[in-house]
Design an enzyme around this catalytic site. Structure first.
Site, PDB file in Angstrom:
ATOM      1  N   GLU A   4     -20.177   9.435 -14.466  1.00 31.23           N
ATOM      2  CA  GLU A   4     -19.077   9.405 -15.758  1.00 31.23           C
ATOM      3  C   GLU A   4     -19.133   7.953 -16.154  1.00 31.23           C
ATOM      4  O   GLU A   4     -18.557   7.069 -15.508  1.00 31.23           O
ATOM      5  CB  GLU A   4     -17.800  10.047 -15.611  1.00 31.23           C
ATOM      6  CG  GLU A   4     -16.985  10.211 -16.847  1.00 31.23           C
ATOM      7  CD  GLU A   4     -16.167   8.906 -17.286  1.00 31.23           C
ATOM      8  OE1 GLU A   4     -16.747   8.277 -18.066  1.00 31.23           O
ATOM      9  OE2 GLU A   4     -15.062   8.696 -16.815  1.00 31.23           O
ATOM     10  N   CYS A  47     -11.267   5.573 -19.948  1.00 30.75           N
ATOM     11  CA  CYS A  47     -12.797   5.969 -20.225  1.00 30.75           C
ATOM     12  C   CYS A  47     -12.770   6.507 -21.877  1.00 30.75           C
ATOM     13  O   CYS A  47     -13.498   6.394 -22.452  1.00 30.75           O
ATOM     14  CB  CYS A  47     -13.627   6.706 -19.325  1.00 30.75           C
ATOM     15  SG  CYS A  47     -13.601   6.026 -17.760  1.00 30.75           S
TER      16      CYS A  47
END
Length: 484
Positions: free
Chosen positions: A231, A265
């Site tokens: 990720e 994020c």
């Protein structure tokens, strides 16, 4: 730990709040030995018993007083205390989810290719997984992948972010009820991560962090022929449609842009606002932003410091570049005058932004919202997709047509309509394009930590017509049996 102690600096006060050291080679080897031995026993435990262990772990997490871990997290990286304690409160359910996921299904029975043959696939653990964690959600994101991995039958090595080692180690005390040695935590930096990925005693990698680091991890894992879940962050767009209720859209925008000082994020960084509502949206957005309180994460504040001086300098540099190229500062754009000590930066809104600015081409990871005026929904989608990233994307609209079109057309691993940043243990989390590979959470989250084995069992042994030697008739008929 035998390494040289490293000062842990509070980004709000710049005071030394503790020390951490990096695991050395002998400590790393000992941890790998222990996890390997524990995993060999763990993988043989039946699914029901394994699920009970994970439910017991969830019970421990739910009944433990986590205030010390939350305070450490706030003092290490600046997270406001309510968000730190809230992060930890969300950890127990993921262990329960994967406990039952692993117990519910362990393979697939296929339709047979010939009579008298039982043909199926079974899932098996990979072995030992390495979990390289970020600083922004050090405990929750660790639990996402560790829960899936141990539910699948693996052992785990956790390498926390150097910035949040102390809070991670504090939380790891909850794992004492697991079989001894099954999960280990090794503090360290990039050198330790490289060694763990390269080790022949590890078999899978989970990573959350920057795109550059994600690429390095992916290449290292590929070189060792190990599966990796990566990720790698993003620069998420948010589209504000003409039909969007301004009060709801601006409240959502403030949270999506400035939660954890933009160090999420999936933070919304690029705002594509339809011309008809642009001015009204910006005015209300700025009003709500100016009401946010900036300060120490242990005080009553929504906006804490950035994690480091380098992080703040990067944010300030991106804002300066955008202003030099024509962006206008609506609010923020500076270090708060009353908070010159610590790595604070005011939540910032810029208008007049365009793709020629570095701010729209990279991950800012700070409290900055870059607003782009667009003609309509179609232009917004087109410009939102014109990015190397594809983690998440948000839309505010009351048009069902626009909502459905956004879900279909936006190039991102996750799309939120009228409710940004939400995740769900049962749904896959991850990005497209440069934002990552593989998925956390959901069915795909556990599949990342197990491998399949095809099994063919003919319960009644019999001669097969395609076995050697071939009959003359079989040559004339041309065979027809596929071997793969």
């Amino acid at each position: 730990m035998a390494g040289v102690p490293r000062d842990v600096i509070d980004p709000a006060t710049l005071e030394v709040v503790g020390h951490s050291t990096e695991a050395d080679e002998s400590e790393t080897s000992a941890a790998l030995d222990a996890v390997t031995a524990a995993q060999a026993r763990w993988k043989r435990i039946d699914s029901k018993s394994r699920a009970k262990v994970l439910h017991d772990l969830a019970n421990v997490i739910e009944t433990t007083d986590h205030r010390r871990a939350a305070i450490l997290m706030s003092r290490e990286m600046g997270k406001p205390y309510p968000e730190a304690i809230g992060e930890i409160a969300n950890c127990a359910p993921i262990f329960r989810y994967y406990a039952e996921m692993a117990r519910d299904e362990a393979g697939k029975v296929a339709g047979t290719t010939q009579a008298g043959s039982f043909q199926y696939a079974r899932y098996e653990p990979l072995g030992v997984s390495v979990h390289i964690m970020p600083f922004n959600f050090p405990v929750l994101l660790m639990c996402w992948t560790v829960a899936a991995s141990i539910a699948a039958g693996n052992g785990c090595i956790v390498k926390p972010a150097p910035a949040t080692t102390l809070s991670t180690l504090e939380f790891m005390k909850c794992f004492r009820g697991l079989p001894e040695g099954l999960v280990a935590c090794l503090p360290g930096g990039a050198t330790l991560a490289e060694a763990l990925i390269a080790s022949p005693r590890t078999h899978a990698v989970a990573f959350t962090g920057s795109v550059a680091a994600g690429k390095a991890v992916g290449m290292a894992a590929a070189a060792a022929m190990k599966p990796a879940v990566i990720e790698a962050g993003g620069s998420d767009p948010m589209i504000i449609c003409e039909s969007a209720p301004i009060d709801v859209a601006t409240a959502g925008a403030v949270t999506a842009a400035f939660h954890l000082s933009g160090q999420v994020c999936t933070s919304a960084e690029r705002f594509y606002v339809v011309d008809a509502v642009h001015d009204a949206f910006v005015e209300a957005f700025a009003e709500k932003t100016r009401a946010l309180r900036i300060g120490n994460g242990l005080s009553k504040s929504e906006i804490g410091p950035l994690v480091s001086e380098a992080a703040r300098d990067r944010v300030a540099g991106l804002v300066a570049d955008a202003v030099a190229k024509g962006a206008e500062v609506v609010t923020g754009g500076r270090v708060p005058p009353e908070l010159s000590r610590g790595w604070f930066y005011e939540p910032t809104i810029l208008t007049g932004c365009n793709e020629g600015m570095a701010l729209l081409q990279s991950e800012c990871f700070g409290p900055v919202a870059a607003v782009v005026r667009v003609r309509d929904f179609d232009e917004a989608v087109s410009r939102a997709n014109a990015s190397p990233f594809g983690l998440g994307a948000s839309v505010f609209t009351t048009s069902l047509e626009e909502a459905m079109e956004a879900a279909e057309r936006l190039e991102a691993g996750m799309v939120w309509v009228n409710n940004p940043l939400i995740d769900n243990d049962a749904l896959p989390f991850g990005g497209w394009k440069a934002s990552g590979l593989g998925r956390e959470l959901g069915r795909q989250g556990i599949d990342a930590f197990r491998r399949t084995k095809m099994v063919i069992i003919d319960h009644k042994p019999a001669l097969q017509d395609w076995w050697y030697p071939y009959s003359d008739d079989w040559f004339l008929e041309g065979g027809g049996r596929s071997l793969g």
